[in-house]
Design a protein around this motif. Structure first.
Motif, PDB file in Angstrom:
ATOM      1  N   LEU A 179      32.051 -11.185  75.588  1.00  0.00           N
ATOM      2  CA  LEU A 179      30.770 -10.612  75.992  1.00  0.00           C
ATOM      3  C   LEU A 179      29.871 -11.775  76.392  1.00  0.00           C
ATOM      4  CD1 LEU A 179      28.857  -8.097  76.035  1.00  0.00           C
ATOM      5  CD2 LEU A 179      28.174  -8.736  73.768  1.00  0.00           C
ATOM      6  N   ILE A 192      24.128  -9.104  81.374  1.00  0.00           N
ATOM      7  CA  ILE A 192      25.090  -8.832  80.314  1.00  0.00           C
ATOM      8  C   ILE A 192      26.396  -8.472  81.006  1.00  0.00           C
ATOM      9  CG2 ILE A 192      25.718  -7.409  78.348  1.00  0.00           C
ATOM     10  CD1 ILE A 192      22.974  -6.802  77.807  1.00  0.00           C
ATOM     11  N   GLN A 193      27.475  -8.997  80.514  1.00  0.00           N
ATOM     12  CA  GLN A 193      28.772  -8.633  81.090  1.00  0.00           C
ATOM     13  C   GLN A 193      29.805  -8.591  79.985  1.00  0.00           C
ATOM     14  OE1 GLN A 193      29.749  -8.368  84.638  1.00  0.00           O
ATOM     15  NE2 GLN A 193      31.495  -7.511  83.580  1.00  0.00           N
ATOM     16  N   SER A 194      30.446  -7.462  79.847  1.00  0.00           N
ATOM     17  CA  SER A 194      31.528  -7.398  78.869  1.00  0.00           C
ATOM     18  C   SER A 194      32.835  -7.422  79.641  1.00  0.00           C
ATOM     19  CB  SER A 194      31.444  -6.132  78.031  1.00  0.00           C
ATOM     20  OG  SER A 194      31.979  -5.049  78.729  1.00  0.00           O
ATOM     21  N   SER A 195      33.830  -8.117  79.122  1.00  0.00           N
ATOM     22  CA  SER A 195      35.101  -8.190  79.840  1.00  0.00           C
ATOM     23  C   SER A 195      36.240  -8.271  78.849  1.00  0.00           C
ATOM     24  CB  SER A 195      35.122  -9.399  80.766  1.00  0.00           C
ATOM     25  OG  SER A 195      35.031 -10.573  80.014  1.00  0.00           O
ATOM     26  N   GLY A 196      37.407  -7.962  79.304  1.00  0.00           N
ATOM     27  CA  GLY A 196      38.574  -8.105  78.459  1.00  0.00           C
ATOM     28  C   GLY A 196      39.003  -6.842  77.774  1.00  0.00           C
ATOM     29  N   GLY A 197      38.371  -5.755  78.051  1.00  0.00           N
ATOM     30  CA  GLY A 197      38.896  -4.504  77.521  1.00  0.00           C
ATOM     31  C   GLY A 197      38.635  -4.266  76.055  1.00  0.00           C
ATOM     32  N   ILE A 198      37.618  -4.849  75.490  1.00  0.00           N
ATOM     33  CA  ILE A 198      37.278  -4.524  74.108  1.00  0.00           C
ATOM     34  C   ILE A 198      36.329  -3.360  74.086  1.00  0.00           C
ATOM     35  CG2 ILE A 198      37.520  -6.491  72.622  1.00  0.00           C
ATOM     36  CD1 ILE A 198      34.548  -7.086  73.843  1.00  0.00           C
ATOM     37  N   MET A 199      36.358  -2.655  72.991  1.00  0.00           N
ATOM     38  CA  MET A 199      35.437  -1.541  72.822  1.00  0.00           C
ATOM     39  C   MET A 199      34.262  -2.031  71.993  1.00  0.00           C
ATOM     40  SD  MET A 199      36.656   0.858  74.366  1.00  0.00           S
ATOM     41  CE  MET A 199      38.063   1.689  74.944  1.00  0.00           C
ATOM     42  N   LEU A 200      33.093  -1.936  72.538  1.00  0.00           N
ATOM     43  CA  LEU A 200      31.916  -2.423  71.819  1.00  0.00           C
ATOM     44  C   LEU A 200      31.133  -1.271  71.240  1.00  0.00           C
ATOM     45  CD1 LEU A 200      30.574  -4.898  74.454  1.00  0.00           C
ATOM     46  CD2 LEU A 200      31.663  -5.495  72.329  1.00  0.00           C
ATOM     47  N   VAL A 205      26.216  -5.124  70.370  1.00  0.00           N
ATOM     48  CA  VAL A 205      25.561  -5.705  71.535  1.00  0.00           C
ATOM     49  C   VAL A 205      24.162  -6.191  71.167  1.00  0.00           C
ATOM     50  CG1 VAL A 205      24.714  -5.217  73.842  1.00  0.00           C
ATOM     51  CG2 VAL A 205      26.863  -4.255  73.104  1.00  0.00           C
TER      52      VAL A 205
ATOM     53  N   GLN B 105      39.742  -3.382  83.890  1.00  0.00           N
ATOM     54  CA  GLN B 105      39.429  -3.637  82.479  1.00  0.00           C
ATOM     55  C   GLN B 105      39.065  -2.350  81.769  1.00  0.00           C
ATOM     56  OE1 GLN B 105      35.960  -6.111  82.085  1.00  0.00           O
ATOM     57  NE2 GLN B 105      35.465  -4.980  80.238  1.00  0.00           N
ATOM     58  N   ALA B 109      41.735  -0.310  78.853  1.00  0.00           N
ATOM     59  CA  ALA B 109      41.340   0.003  77.489  1.00  0.00           C
ATOM     60  C   ALA B 109      41.478   1.483  77.184  1.00  0.00           C
ATOM     61  CB  ALA B 109      39.904  -0.446  77.265  1.00  0.00           C
ATOM     62  N   GLN B 195      32.301   4.363  71.919  1.00  0.00           N
ATOM     63  CA  GLN B 195      32.638   2.972  72.176  1.00  0.00           C
ATOM     64  C   GLN B 195      32.387   2.639  73.628  1.00  0.00           C
ATOM     65  OE1 GLN B 195      36.649   3.142  70.829  1.00  0.00           O
ATOM     66  NE2 GLN B 195      36.175   1.835  69.099  1.00  0.00           N
ATOM     67  N   ILE B 196      31.904   1.431  73.818  1.00  0.00           N
ATOM     68  CA  ILE B 196      31.540   1.002  75.160  1.00  0.00           C
ATOM     69  C   ILE B 196      32.735   0.275  75.767  1.00  0.00           C
ATOM     70  CG2 ILE B 196      29.978  -0.444  76.479  1.00  0.00           C
ATOM     71  CD1 ILE B 196      27.968  -0.114  74.223  1.00  0.00           C
ATOM     72  N   ALA B 197      33.248   0.793  76.871  1.00  0.00           N
ATOM     73  CA  ALA B 197      34.380   0.136  77.509  1.00  0.00           C
ATOM     74  C   ALA B 197      33.928  -0.982  78.421  1.00  0.00           C
ATOM     75  CB  ALA B 197      35.200   1.151  78.304  1.00  0.00           C
ATOM     76  N   LEU B 199      30.170  -2.962  79.895  1.00  0.00           N
ATOM     77  CA  LEU B 199      28.717  -3.040  79.915  1.00  0.00           C
ATOM     78  C   LEU B 199      28.338  -4.133  80.874  1.00  0.00           C
ATOM     79  CD1 LEU B 199      25.944  -2.415  78.718  1.00  0.00           C
ATOM     80  CD2 LEU B 199      26.425  -4.020  76.929  1.00  0.00           C
ATOM     81  N   GLU B 200      27.518  -3.821  81.859  1.00  0.00           N
ATOM     82  CA  GLU B 200      27.060  -4.910  82.699  1.00  0.00           C
ATOM     83  C   GLU B 200      25.621  -4.657  83.106  1.00  0.00           C
ATOM     84  OE1 GLU B 200      28.788  -5.877  86.418  1.00  0.00           O
ATOM     85  OE2 GLU B 200      28.607  -3.822  87.147  1.00  0.00           O
ATOM     86  N   MET B 201      24.889  -5.737  83.172  1.00  0.00           N
ATOM     87  CA  MET B 201      23.467  -5.606  83.434  1.00  0.00           C
ATOM     88  C   MET B 201      23.004  -6.711  84.352  1.00  0.00           C
ATOM     89  SD  MET B 201      20.238  -5.391  81.016  1.00  0.00           S
ATOM     90  CE  MET B 201      19.681  -6.926  81.653  1.00  0.00           C
TER      91      MET B 201
END
Lengths: 399, 245
Positions: A179, A192-200, A205, B105, B109, B195-197, B199-201
């Protein structure tokens, strides 16, 4: 026109900010153009090969663009010289020199520091005339920077149970996901950028954004100090630049100072030590006869390269000795093939290979009963190879 | 953009919606016969088409095959006529690559890839008209297409965008609201577990407002889920009627 080296623990970037006058984009006629290009050079890590890195490159470049361009950290309106005709295009080229994980954090810091450090040539517009001054005529002008967005990366492990800030290369390789939060010191989140296929989860966050706030404040202070130092050094005429920033950590001394040692009573001490020590073990000088034709002198297996050729012609002998030695080490869990060999113990087949089967005989049994052909045993103890050959040949004789 | 009020005093947005209101969503599944699964979605004026092939054998190099899971391959393409000005490069530019990576991605998931080892699932998304919220529309269309193909997934993947203007969080931004330069958040959610697969902002948002915007986006995604669920059930009902059950 300005080169800035940056080292973040072991990550090193070399970047160059350059500017030129171009005509603006059609839909943004009064704004300058900001262009970022991040390159992963092959010297950074052995995994970086030309043409193989496209996914990572795209991700990093886009993240850098979004972080710095979309957050409007630079006032692009101030880069306009003549509206609709001439604007400044600022180009930031980053080259990764040493990869120690977490490229994006280091890249964002490097880029923002370079932009703060950069000076562009002064321009004056009088009516229709545009005059571009060289650095000698007029001092170059810094860019107008509103705020400094800095990325902070968080690596997640074990489905979000563990969180590591600023992962290094090894941690990056095994993480579940990443993240990235970019903030400035006013606690405004830029990206904000989430990557890699994790569930947040939402609270994860939020927690990360708080941690990022703290980190960014520290880093911004460091950057300010470094920029001030550099400015001071430049004014005073000291040395600055890439070469100066690389710390010389190696021992390069050829001379060592002699340390004084007291050697007056060495002889006495040596005698004492010898007297108290145990006598060395006796060396067995006589050869040990294992079986007719096989003897062992000293420790270890004798080299019998020369004897190999002779032995191939002979059907004979094995000295189960070395085999026996080998046997003790090897596990024999393969099926035993019982061949009719008289009163002996069943020979044990060592391997399941289709090519040859090695039949080991007990060393203290009389091997003569196996032989169907009497050949004088002449071979000394041999290497396991020799045993192999001998047993192969022997097999062909066994009825 | 001067003089364009994104949120009026009475709380109405440019297109007359309230702050938390979504645009009208219409979707259809099974639009193409050739593909294993396909879907078309319209979110307001944003139109996206998704097509799924798979799971099938890995095309190209066999060395890419994963021994325990399926490979998910996503491609994003936006038509040259999709935006106000004609786009030069429909695919292959950085933005499309990035979108493709993000879609991959998201779906890696969500899809139960362990059920199809050594195979490949292709998801192709095409945007026909872009009026804001393209990522969200792509994800929603792809979810429906994957369901149409019968590939097992953990849950729906529902996405929505959100923004922040004058202290209020807006859900499902249109192009006008995106171009105004305010903060935009795109969120892909698995509604059952929250669950958040992905998130981008973009653009600046103060940390204190983050929670509100996240909550608005999550609520909008859950509303999208209700709609998509309804669409899927409708489709299954129609299919079973045609089969004569």
């Amino acid at each position: 026109m300005k080169e800035t080296p940056l080292s973040n623990c072991e990550r090193r970037f070399l970047l160059r900010v350059s500017c030129e006058l171009v005509s603006p984009k059609l839909n943004r006629a009064t704004e300058g153009i900001l262009f970022f290009n991040l390159e992963l050079s092959q010297m950074a890590a052995p995994a970086f090969e030309p043409g193989r890195q496209s996914d990572l490159l795209v991700k990093l470049n886009r993240l850098l663009e979004r972080c710095l361009r979309n957050s409007k950290c630079i006032d692009t309106e101030s880069l306009c010289v003549v509206g609709g005709e001439k604007v400044w295009q600022i180009r930031v080229d980053l080259h990764l020199l040493n990869h120690d994980g977490n490229i994006i954090d280091a890249a964002s810091i490097a880029a923002i520091v370079a932009l703060c450090h950069f000076r562009r040539p002064d321009v004056s517009v009088q009516g229709d005339e545009v005059t571009l001054y060289t650095p000698e005529e007029r001092d170059p002008v810094p860019l107008s920077i509103h705020h400094m967005p800095i990325c902070v990366s968080f690596a997640f492990f074990q489905q979000g149970m563990y969180l590591l800030v600023d992962p290094n290369e090894r941690e990056e390789r095994v993480m579940d996901g990443l993240l990235v939060i970019a903030m400035n010191k006013h606690r405004e989140i830029c990206t904000i950028q989430s990557s890699g296929g994790i569930m947040l989860l939402k609270d994860q966050v939020l927690r990360c954004s708080k941690i990022a706030g703290v980190k960014v404040a520290e880093i911004t202070e460091l950057i300010q100090k470094a920029l001030e130092n550099d400015q001071k050094v430049r004014k005073e005429g000291g040395k600055f630049g890439f070469a100066e920033s690389i710390a010389n950590q190696r021992i390069t001394a050829f001379k060592m100072e002699k340390a004084p040692i007291d050697t007056s009573d060495v002889e006495e001490k040596a005698e004492e030590i010898i007297a108290e020590a145990e006598p060395p073990p006796e060396v067995v000088a006589e050869p040990v006869l294992w079986t007719p034709g096989t003897a062992q002198i000293g420790e270890g297996i004798e080299n019998s390269w020369g004897a190999l050729e002779d032995s191939e012609k002979e059907a004979e002998d094995e000295g189960g000795s070395d085999e026996a030695v080998l046997l003790d080490d090897m596990k024999m869990d393969t099926a035993t093939e019982v061949s009719d060999i008289g009163s002996q113990d069943a020979p044990i087949v060592l391997s399941d290979s289709e090519e040859e089967e090695m039949i080991i005989l007990e060393p203290d049994k009389n091997p003569k009963k196996i032989r169907t052909q009497t050949v004088s045993p002449r071979i000394g103890s041999g290497s396991p190879h020799f045993m192999y050959y001998a047993s192969l040949l022997r097999r062909s004789y066994v009825v | 953009m001067a003089g364009l009020e994104l949120l009026s005093d009475q709380g109405y947005r440019v297109d007359g919606r309230r702050a938390g209101e979504l645009r009208k969503i219409q979707a259809r599944m099974g639009v193409f016969a050739q593909a294993d699964g396909s879907a078309y979605i319209e979110q307001g004026n944003t139109k996206a088409l998704a097509v799924v092939y798979g799971p099938h054998e890995i095309r190209g190099s066999r060395s890419r095959a994963l021994p325990d899971r399926a490979l998910v391959n996503c491609q994003y393409s936006s038509a040259t006529f999709s935006t106000g000005e004609r786009k030069r490069r429909p695919h292959g530019d950085r933005k499309s690559c990035e979108m493709g990576l993000q879609l991959r991605q998201t779906f890696e998931a969500a899809i139960l890839t362990q059920l199809h080892p050594r195979s490949q699932i292709d998801i192709y998304v095409q945007v026909l008209q872009a009026d804001g919220g393209t990522y969200a529309a792509c994800v929603n269309a792809a979810t429906l297409a994957v369901l149409d193909a019968g590939i097992p997934m953990r849950d729906f993947v529902c996405a929505c965008s959100a923004g922040f203007v004058e202290g209020t969080a807006l859900a499902d931004l249109s192009h006008v609201e995106e171009a105004a330069g305010g903060p935009q958040l795109a969120l892909a959610l698995l509604p059952a577990s929250g669950q958040i697969a992905l998130l981008e902002m973009d653009a600046r948002l103060h940390e204190d407002h983050l929670e509100r915007v996240l909550e608005a986006a999550a609520q909008a995604a859950r509303d999208v889920h209700t709609l998509l669920d309804h669409v899927v059930r409708q489709h299954v009902r129609e299919a079973s009627i045609l089969l004569g059950d």
